[in-house]
Scaffold this motif. Structure first.
Motif, PDB file in Angstrom:
ATOM      1  N   THR A  86      72.176 -12.118  66.537  1.00  0.00           N
ATOM      2  CA  THR A  86      70.923 -12.282  65.793  1.00  0.00           C
ATOM      3  C   THR A  86      71.144 -12.434  64.288  1.00  0.00           C
ATOM      4  O   THR A  86      70.554 -13.313  63.653  1.00  0.00           O
ATOM      5  CB  THR A  86      69.998 -11.067  66.059  1.00  0.00           C
ATOM      6  OG1 THR A  86      69.941 -10.864  67.466  1.00  0.00           O
ATOM      7  CG2 THR A  86      68.614 -11.284  65.493  1.00  0.00           C
ATOM      8  N   GLU A  87      71.964 -11.557  63.720  1.00  0.00           N
ATOM      9  CA  GLU A  87      72.195 -11.582  62.268  1.00  0.00           C
ATOM     10  C   GLU A  87      73.108 -12.741  61.882  1.00  0.00           C
ATOM     11  O   GLU A  87      72.846 -13.468  60.919  1.00  0.00           O
ATOM     12  CB  GLU A  87      72.873 -10.265  61.824  1.00  0.00           C
ATOM     13  CG  GLU A  87      71.943  -9.067  61.846  1.00  0.00           C
ATOM     14  CD  GLU A  87      70.753  -9.251  60.910  1.00  0.00           C
ATOM     15  OE1 GLU A  87      70.960  -9.755  59.791  1.00  0.00           O
ATOM     16  OE2 GLU A  87      69.617  -8.913  61.320  1.00  0.00           O
ATOM     17  N   GLU A  88      74.168 -12.911  62.667  1.00  0.00           N
ATOM     18  CA  GLU A  88      75.207 -13.888  62.334  1.00  0.00           C
ATOM     19  C   GLU A  88      74.664 -15.309  62.206  1.00  0.00           C
ATOM     20  O   GLU A  88      75.116 -16.087  61.372  1.00  0.00           O
ATOM     21  CB  GLU A  88      76.310 -13.881  63.402  1.00  0.00           C
ATOM     22  CG  GLU A  88      77.178 -12.634  63.403  1.00  0.00           C
ATOM     23  CD  GLU A  88      76.606 -11.478  64.206  1.00  0.00           C
ATOM     24  OE1 GLU A  88      75.383 -11.459  64.460  1.00  0.00           O
ATOM     25  OE2 GLU A  88      77.385 -10.581  64.567  1.00  0.00           O
ATOM     26  N   ILE A  89      73.673 -15.662  63.027  1.00  0.00           N
ATOM     27  CA  ILE A  89      73.203 -17.053  63.004  1.00  0.00           C
ATOM     28  C   ILE A  89      72.396 -17.401  61.744  1.00  0.00           C
ATOM     29  O   ILE A  89      72.055 -18.551  61.520  1.00  0.00           O
ATOM     30  CB  ILE A  89      72.369 -17.413  64.268  1.00  0.00           C
ATOM     31  CG1 ILE A  89      71.073 -16.596  64.341  1.00  0.00           C
ATOM     32  CG2 ILE A  89      73.190 -17.255  65.541  1.00  0.00           C
ATOM     33  CD1 ILE A  89      70.063 -17.172  65.308  1.00  0.00           C
ATOM     34  N   ARG A  90      72.060 -16.392  60.933  1.00  0.00           N
ATOM     35  CA  ARG A  90      71.283 -16.648  59.689  1.00  0.00           C
ATOM     36  C   ARG A  90      72.193 -16.719  58.472  1.00  0.00           C
ATOM     37  O   ARG A  90      71.714 -16.715  57.337  1.00  0.00           O
ATOM     38  CB  ARG A  90      70.234 -15.540  59.475  1.00  0.00           C
ATOM     39  CG  ARG A  90      69.300 -15.307  60.634  1.00  0.00           C
ATOM     40  CD  ARG A  90      68.233 -16.382  60.765  1.00  0.00           C
ATOM     41  NE  ARG A  90      67.660 -16.370  62.091  1.00  0.00           N
ATOM     42  CZ  ARG A  90      66.952 -17.371  62.609  1.00  0.00           C
ATOM     43  NH1 ARG A  90      66.713 -18.465  61.898  1.00  0.00           N
ATOM     44  NH2 ARG A  90      66.480 -17.291  63.823  1.00  0.00           N
ATOM     45  N   SER A  91      73.503 -16.742  58.666  1.00  0.00           N
ATOM     46  CA  SER A  91      74.404 -16.716  57.514  1.00  0.00           C
ATOM     47  C   SER A  91      74.416 -18.060  56.777  1.00  0.00           C
ATOM     48  O   SER A  91      73.999 -19.091  57.319  1.00  0.00           O
ATOM     49  CB  SER A  91      75.832 -16.391  57.968  1.00  0.00           C
ATOM     50  OG  SER A  91      76.302 -17.470  58.738  1.00  0.00           O
ATOM     51  N   GLN A  92      74.896 -18.011  55.551  1.00  0.00           N
ATOM     52  CA  GLN A  92      74.929 -19.220  54.719  1.00  0.00           C
ATOM     53  C   GLN A  92      75.826 -20.297  55.332  1.00  0.00           C
ATOM     54  O   GLN A  92      75.492 -21.475  55.308  1.00  0.00           O
ATOM     55  CB  GLN A  92      75.409 -18.824  53.311  1.00  0.00           C
ATOM     56  CG  GLN A  92      75.085 -19.827  52.233  1.00  0.00           C
ATOM     57  CD  GLN A  92      73.650 -20.344  52.282  1.00  0.00           C
ATOM     58  OE1 GLN A  92      73.404 -21.502  52.593  1.00  0.00           O
ATOM     59  NE2 GLN A  92      72.687 -19.498  51.984  1.00  0.00           N
ATOM     60  N   VAL A  93      76.947 -19.892  55.916  1.00  0.00           N
ATOM     61  CA  VAL A  93      77.862 -20.886  56.481  1.00  0.00           C
ATOM     62  C   VAL A  93      77.193 -21.588  57.680  1.00  0.00           C
ATOM     63  O   VAL A  93      77.387 -22.791  57.893  1.00  0.00           O
ATOM     64  CB  VAL A  93      79.251 -20.253  56.808  1.00  0.00           C
ATOM     65  CG1 VAL A  93      79.142 -19.144  57.824  1.00  0.00           C
ATOM     66  CG2 VAL A  93      80.230 -21.296  57.272  1.00  0.00           C
ATOM     67  N   VAL A  94      76.358 -20.869  58.414  1.00  0.00           N
ATOM     68  CA  VAL A  94      75.604 -21.515  59.503  1.00  0.00           C
ATOM     69  C   VAL A  94      74.557 -22.458  58.901  1.00  0.00           C
ATOM     70  O   VAL A  94      74.418 -23.612  59.321  1.00  0.00           O
ATOM     71  CB  VAL A  94      74.954 -20.472  60.458  1.00  0.00           C
ATOM     72  CG1 VAL A  94      74.008 -21.153  61.445  1.00  0.00           C
ATOM     73  CG2 VAL A  94      76.025 -19.687  61.208  1.00  0.00           C
ATOM     74  N   ASN A  95      73.851 -22.000  57.868  1.00  0.00           N
ATOM     75  CA  ASN A  95      72.877 -22.877  57.177  1.00  0.00           C
ATOM     76  C   ASN A  95      73.519 -24.197  56.751  1.00  0.00           C
ATOM     77  O   ASN A  95      72.909 -25.255  56.837  1.00  0.00           O
ATOM     78  CB  ASN A  95      72.357 -22.206  55.896  1.00  0.00           C
ATOM     79  CG  ASN A  95      71.313 -21.152  56.185  1.00  0.00           C
ATOM     80  OD1 ASN A  95      70.721 -21.128  57.263  1.00  0.00           O
ATOM     81  ND2 ASN A  95      71.087 -20.264  55.233  1.00  0.00           N
ATOM     82  N   GLU A  96      74.758 -24.104  56.285  1.00  0.00           N
ATOM     83  CA  GLU A  96      75.413 -25.293  55.755  1.00  0.00           C
ATOM     84  C   GLU A  96      75.896 -26.263  56.832  1.00  0.00           C
ATOM     85  O   GLU A  96      76.094 -27.434  56.557  1.00  0.00           O
ATOM     86  CB  GLU A  96      76.605 -24.884  54.877  1.00  0.00           C
ATOM     87  CG  GLU A  96      76.147 -24.445  53.498  1.00  0.00           C
ATOM     88  CD  GLU A  96      77.238 -23.712  52.751  1.00  0.00           C
ATOM     89  OE1 GLU A  96      78.418 -24.046  52.936  1.00  0.00           O
ATOM     90  OE2 GLU A  96      76.888 -22.798  51.983  1.00  0.00           O
ATOM     91  N   ASN A  97      76.085 -25.767  58.045  1.00  0.00           N
ATOM     92  CA  ASN A  97      76.654 -26.634  59.088  1.00  0.00           C
ATOM     93  C   ASN A  97      75.716 -26.985  60.228  1.00  0.00           C
ATOM     94  O   ASN A  97      76.010 -27.893  61.016  1.00  0.00           O
ATOM     95  CB  ASN A  97      77.923 -25.979  59.660  1.00  0.00           C
ATOM     96  CG  ASN A  97      79.052 -25.990  58.651  1.00  0.00           C
ATOM     97  OD1 ASN A  97      79.642 -27.033  58.397  1.00  0.00           O
ATOM     98  ND2 ASN A  97      79.306 -24.864  58.033  1.00  0.00           N
TER      99      ASN A  97
END
Ligand code: DC
Length: 233
Positions: A86-97
Motif C-alpha cells: 500500500t505505501e510502497e506504490i505511492r513512492s516518488q520512484v513509482v510516480n516517475e515510472n
C-alpha cells in the motif's frame, strides 16, 4: 441495499478522483476500485525486480501477479501476491515510472481484464482511472470526467507529500504531474480522454463536498431514469 450500477470516474492525477470516488462508493455501499493502484503495483514490482527496461517481463508480471484491492472503513490497501504494498506504490520512484509502464499494450490488456472481472460482481461499483468510461466499462451507467487546474493539482499533491513528511519541492511535483499528463494523454493505447457521454466537472474551485454531491446528483438522476433503486447512507 442499492441495486447494481457501474460508475466510471476518469481524469488526470490530482483532479479529485480518489477522494470523490471513495466517498461516493461509501454513500452507495458500492465497491471502490482504484485502477491506478494496479498500474502502480506492477511498476513497483518491476522496479524491485529490476526489469523496468524489459517490456516482455513486465507484461508477464502484469498477467501473473495477483493484485488484491480492499477498501474498508475509509482505508484502501493493495496487496500483490498477498504482500502488502500500500505505501510502497505511492513512492516518488513509482510516480516517475508508472506512466511508462502504463503505455505497454500487454500490461493494459492484462490489467483491463482483471478490472472488468473485479467490476462484474453482483454489487455496484465505482471505478476510477484514465480509461474506465472509454475502455474498461464503455457501457457504464454513469461516466464522470474530472478536470482541475495544474496549480490546484500541484497544491493538492504537494500537501499530500507534506502530510506524509516527504520533502519534495512544488516545482518537482508540478513537473511530475505535467509529464504524467503528457504521457497518459498521448499514448497510443487508450489514452486519457473524456468519453463522449461523460459529464465533465472542473474541481479547481469547488469543495470535496460539492464534488461528491454533484456526482451523487448525476447518479440519482440516471438511477431514476433507469428505474434503478438506490439506497444512500
Ligand atoms: O490514478 P493514479 O495517479 O494513481 O495513476 C497512476 C498512473 O497509472 C497514471 O499516471 C496512468 C496509469 N493509469 C492508467 O494508465 N490507466 C488507468 N485506468 C489508471 C491509471
Amino acid at each position: 441495499m442499492s441495486e447494481r450500477m457501474v460508475i466510471a470516474i476518469d481524469g488526470p492525477a490530482g483532479s479529485g478522483k480518489s477522494t470523490s470516488a471513495k466517498l461516493v462508493a461509501q454513500k452507495l455501499n458500492f465497491l471502490y476500485i482504484d485502477t491506478g493502484a494496479m498500474y502502480r503495483a506492477i511498476t513497483f514490482l518491476a522496479i524491485k525486480k529490476n526489469i523496468l527496461s524489459d517490456k516482455a517481463k513486465i507484461s508477464e508480471l502484469a498477467e501473473k501477479t495477483d493484485i488484491e484491492l480492499t477498501f474498508e472503513n475509509g482505508k484502501t490497501s493493495v496487496k500483490a501476491n498477498n504482500i502488502d504494498i500500500t505505501e510502497e506504490i505511492r513512492s516518488q520512484v513509482v510516480n516517475e515510472n508508472v506512466s511508462d509502464v502504463s503505455k505497454i499494450e500487454e500490461v493494459r490488456a492484462a490489467l483491463v481484464k482483471k478490472q472488468q472481472k473485479m467490476g462484474s460482481k453482483d454489487i455496484g461499483v465505482v471505478m476510477e482511472g484514465r480509461d474506465i468510461g472509454t475502455v474498461v466499462f464503455p457501457n457504464a451507467d454513469v461516466k464522470i470526467f474530472l478536470t482541475c487546474s495544474i496549480d490546484e493539482r500541484t497544491n493538492r499533491r504537494f500537501k499530500e507529500f507534506a502530510e506524509k513528511g516527504k520533502a519534495v519541492s512544488e516545482t518537482f511535483v508540478k513537473n511530475n504531474l505535467l509529464e504524467r499528463d503528457r504521457i497518459d494523454s498521448t499514448r497510443d493505447i487508450s489514452p486519457l480522454m473524456k468519453a463522449p457521454d461523460a459529464v465533465e466537472i472542473d474541481t479547481s474551485d469547488i469543495t470535496i463536498e460539492e464534488q461528491v454531491n454533484r456526482i451523487l446528483e448525476i447518479i440519482k438522476t440516471t438511477a431514476n431514469k433507469k428505474k434503478i433503486n438506490l439506497e444512500l447512507k
